[in-house]
Scaffold this motif. Structure first.
Motif, PDB file in Angstrom:
ATOM      1  N   PRO A   5      19.250  -3.051   8.021  1.00 34.65           N
ATOM      2  CA  PRO A   5      17.955  -2.473   7.662  1.00 34.65           C
ATOM      3  C   PRO A   5      16.849  -3.530   7.650  1.00 34.65           C
ATOM      4  CG  PRO A   5      19.651  -1.893   6.040  1.00 34.65           C
ATOM      5  CD  PRO A   5      20.234  -2.934   6.935  1.00 34.65           C
ATOM      6  N   PHE A   6      15.660  -3.123   8.064  1.00 35.04           N
ATOM      7  CA  PHE A   6      14.471  -3.967   8.003  1.00 35.04           C
ATOM      8  C   PHE A   6      13.259  -3.045   7.966  1.00 35.04           C
ATOM      9  CE2 PHE A   6      15.742  -3.618  12.471  1.00 35.04           C
ATOM     10  CZ  PHE A   6      14.597  -3.087  13.047  1.00 35.04           C
ATOM     11  N   LEU A   7      12.115  -3.601   7.644  1.00 34.55           N
ATOM     12  CA  LEU A   7      10.857  -2.854   7.580  1.00 34.55           C
ATOM     13  C   LEU A   7      10.001  -3.215   8.780  1.00 34.55           C
ATOM     14  CD1 LEU A   7       8.793  -1.139   5.817  1.00 34.55           C
ATOM     15  CD2 LEU A   7       7.918  -3.366   5.075  1.00 34.55           C
ATOM     16  N   ALA A   8       9.602  -2.220   9.566  1.00 33.08           N
ATOM     17  CA  ALA A   8       8.687  -2.435  10.689  1.00 33.08           C
ATOM     18  C   ALA A   8       7.411  -1.647  10.408  1.00 33.08           C
ATOM     19  CB  ALA A   8       9.320  -1.989  11.999  1.00 33.08           C
ATOM     20  N   ARG A   9       6.265  -2.328  10.511  1.00 30.45           N
ATOM     21  CA  ARG A   9       4.983  -1.679  10.222  1.00 30.45           C
ATOM     22  C   ARG A   9       3.904  -2.175  11.168  1.00 30.45           C
ATOM     23  NH1 ARG A   9       3.808  -1.419   3.735  1.00 30.45           N
ATOM     24  NH2 ARG A   9       4.942   0.507   3.392  1.00 30.45           N
ATOM     25  N   GLN A  10       2.905  -1.310  11.344  1.00 27.12           N
ATOM     26  CA  GLN A  10       1.698  -1.728  12.039  1.00 27.12           C
ATOM     27  C   GLN A  10       0.791  -2.424  11.034  1.00 27.12           C
ATOM     28  OE1 GLN A  10      -0.857   1.364  13.663  1.00 27.12           O
ATOM     29  NE2 GLN A  10      -1.361   0.010  15.371  1.00 27.12           N
ATOM     30  N   ILE A  11       0.172  -3.485  11.449  1.00 23.81           N
ATOM     31  CA  ILE A  11      -0.722  -4.235  10.573  1.00 23.81           C
ATOM     32  C   ILE A  11      -2.058  -3.494  10.526  1.00 23.81           C
ATOM     33  CG2 ILE A  11      -1.873  -6.449  10.222  1.00 23.81           C
ATOM     34  CD1 ILE A  11       0.558  -7.638  11.854  1.00 23.81           C
ATOM     35  N   SER A  12      -2.340  -2.930   9.359  1.00 22.99           N
ATOM     36  CA  SER A  12      -3.494  -2.044   9.211  1.00 22.99           C
ATOM     37  C   SER A  12      -4.122  -2.201   7.837  1.00 22.99           C
ATOM     38  CB  SER A  12      -3.027  -0.592   9.397  1.00 22.99           C
ATOM     39  OG  SER A  12      -4.014   0.318   8.992  1.00 22.99           O
ATOM     40  N   LYS A  13      -5.440  -2.043   7.788  1.00 23.24           N
ATOM     41  CA  LYS A  13      -6.134  -2.090   6.501  1.00 23.24           C
ATOM     42  C   LYS A  13      -5.824  -0.858   5.649  1.00 23.24           C
ATOM     43  CE  LYS A  13     -10.545  -0.306   8.217  1.00 23.24           C
ATOM     44  NZ  LYS A  13     -10.454   1.022   7.647  1.00 23.24           N
ATOM     45  N   ASP A  14      -5.179   0.152   6.228  1.00 19.53           N
ATOM     46  CA  ASP A  14      -4.776   1.336   5.448  1.00 19.53           C
ATOM     47  C   ASP A  14      -3.921   0.947   4.246  1.00 19.53           C
ATOM     48  OD1 ASP A  14      -6.148   3.057   7.063  1.00 19.53           O
ATOM     49  OD2 ASP A  14      -4.371   3.916   8.024  1.00 19.53           O
ATOM     50  N   TYR A  15      -3.163  -0.129   4.376  1.00 19.55           N
ATOM     51  CA  TYR A  15      -2.308  -0.552   3.262  1.00 19.55           C
ATOM     52  C   TYR A  15      -3.131  -1.153   2.126  1.00 19.55           C
ATOM     53  CZ  TYR A  15       1.485   0.516   6.375  1.00 19.55           C
ATOM     54  OH  TYR A  15       2.334   1.184   7.205  1.00 19.55           O
ATOM     55  N   ILE A  16      -4.329  -1.604   2.428  1.00 15.65           N
ATOM     56  CA  ILE A  16      -5.238  -2.055   1.372  1.00 15.65           C
ATOM     57  C   ILE A  16      -5.914  -0.836   0.748  1.00 15.65           C
ATOM     58  CG2 ILE A  16      -7.364  -3.327   0.895  1.00 15.65           C
ATOM     59  CD1 ILE A  16      -6.458  -5.320   3.086  1.00 15.65           C
ATOM     60  N   THR A  17      -6.355   0.081   1.592  1.00 12.78           N
ATOM     61  CA  THR A  17      -7.044   1.287   1.121  1.00 12.78           C
ATOM     62  C   THR A  17      -6.124   2.188   0.314  1.00 12.78           C
ATOM     63  OG1 THR A  17      -8.451   1.218   3.087  1.00 12.78           O
ATOM     64  CG2 THR A  17      -8.390   3.288   1.863  1.00 12.78           C
ATOM     65  N   PHE A  18      -4.913   2.434   0.833  1.00 10.39           N
ATOM     66  CA  PHE A  18      -4.014   3.416   0.230  1.00 10.39           C
ATOM     67  C   PHE A  18      -2.870   2.804  -0.579  1.00 10.39           C
ATOM     68  CE2 PHE A  18      -5.959   5.624   3.808  1.00 10.39           C
ATOM     69  CZ  PHE A  18      -6.433   6.756   3.170  1.00 10.39           C
ATOM     70  N   GLY A  19      -2.737   1.483  -0.580  1.00  9.27           N
ATOM     71  CA  GLY A  19      -1.662   0.840  -1.329  1.00  9.27           C
ATOM     72  C   GLY A  19      -0.467   0.529  -0.454  1.00  9.27           C
ATOM     73  N   LYS A  20       0.546  -0.041  -1.063  1.00  6.85           N
ATOM     74  CA  LYS A  20       1.671  -0.578  -0.298  1.00  6.85           C
ATOM     75  C   LYS A  20       2.500   0.458   0.439  1.00  6.85           C
ATOM     76  CE  LYS A  20       4.835  -1.098  -4.220  1.00  6.85           C
ATOM     77  NZ  LYS A  20       5.589  -2.115  -4.968  1.00  6.85           N
ATOM     78  N   TYR A  21       2.343   1.737   0.099  1.00  6.77           N
ATOM     79  CA  TYR A  21       3.058   2.785   0.826  1.00  6.77           C
ATOM     80  C   TYR A  21       2.184   3.419   1.896  1.00  6.77           C
ATOM     81  CZ  TYR A  21       6.283   2.032  -2.957  1.00  6.77           C
ATOM     82  OH  TYR A  21       7.133   1.439  -3.856  1.00  6.77           O
ATOM     83  N   GLY A  22       0.980   2.905   2.079  1.00  8.42           N
ATOM     84  CA  GLY A  22       0.090   3.369   3.132  1.00  8.42           C
ATOM     85  C   GLY A  22      -0.345   4.809   2.940  1.00  8.42           C
TER      86      GLY A  22
END
Length: 87
Positions: free
Chosen positions: A60-77
């Motif tokens: 298992p690993f975490l793959a994510r797009q680097i986006s400011k949404d994680y700042i706006t909406f928090g760590k769960y995007g």
């Protein structure tokens, strides 16, 4: 199962701790985290995931797009926003 959730939480937190500097030069790209370690940065999610499997194997690993949404909406995007769970 609890251990896997703890590892996922560690990976999410690692992503969040690195998000500001990643936004500076990798906005829109994809990155994968396993624990505190991350892959290089990729233009497509598929390439990111493929390289993560090459680097770490079938784990298992975490793959994510680097986006400011994680700042706006928090760590769960936007996930919480999509299900109207945001506070």
């Amino acid at each position: 199962m609890e251990r896997q959730l703890n590892i996922l939480e560690l990976e999410i937190n690692s992503f969040m701790e690195n998000l500001n500097w990643m936004l500076g030069s990798h906005r829109g790209e994809y990155v994968a985290f396993r624990g505190n370690n991350h892959t290089d940065f990729y233009e497509s999610e598929g390439d990111c995931i493929k390289e993560a499997y090459k680097k770490w194997g079938n784990v298992p690993f975490l793959a994510r797009q680097i986006s400011k949404d994680y700042i706006t909406f928090g760590k769960y995007g936007r996930l919480l926003d999509m299900f109207n769970l945001a506070a």
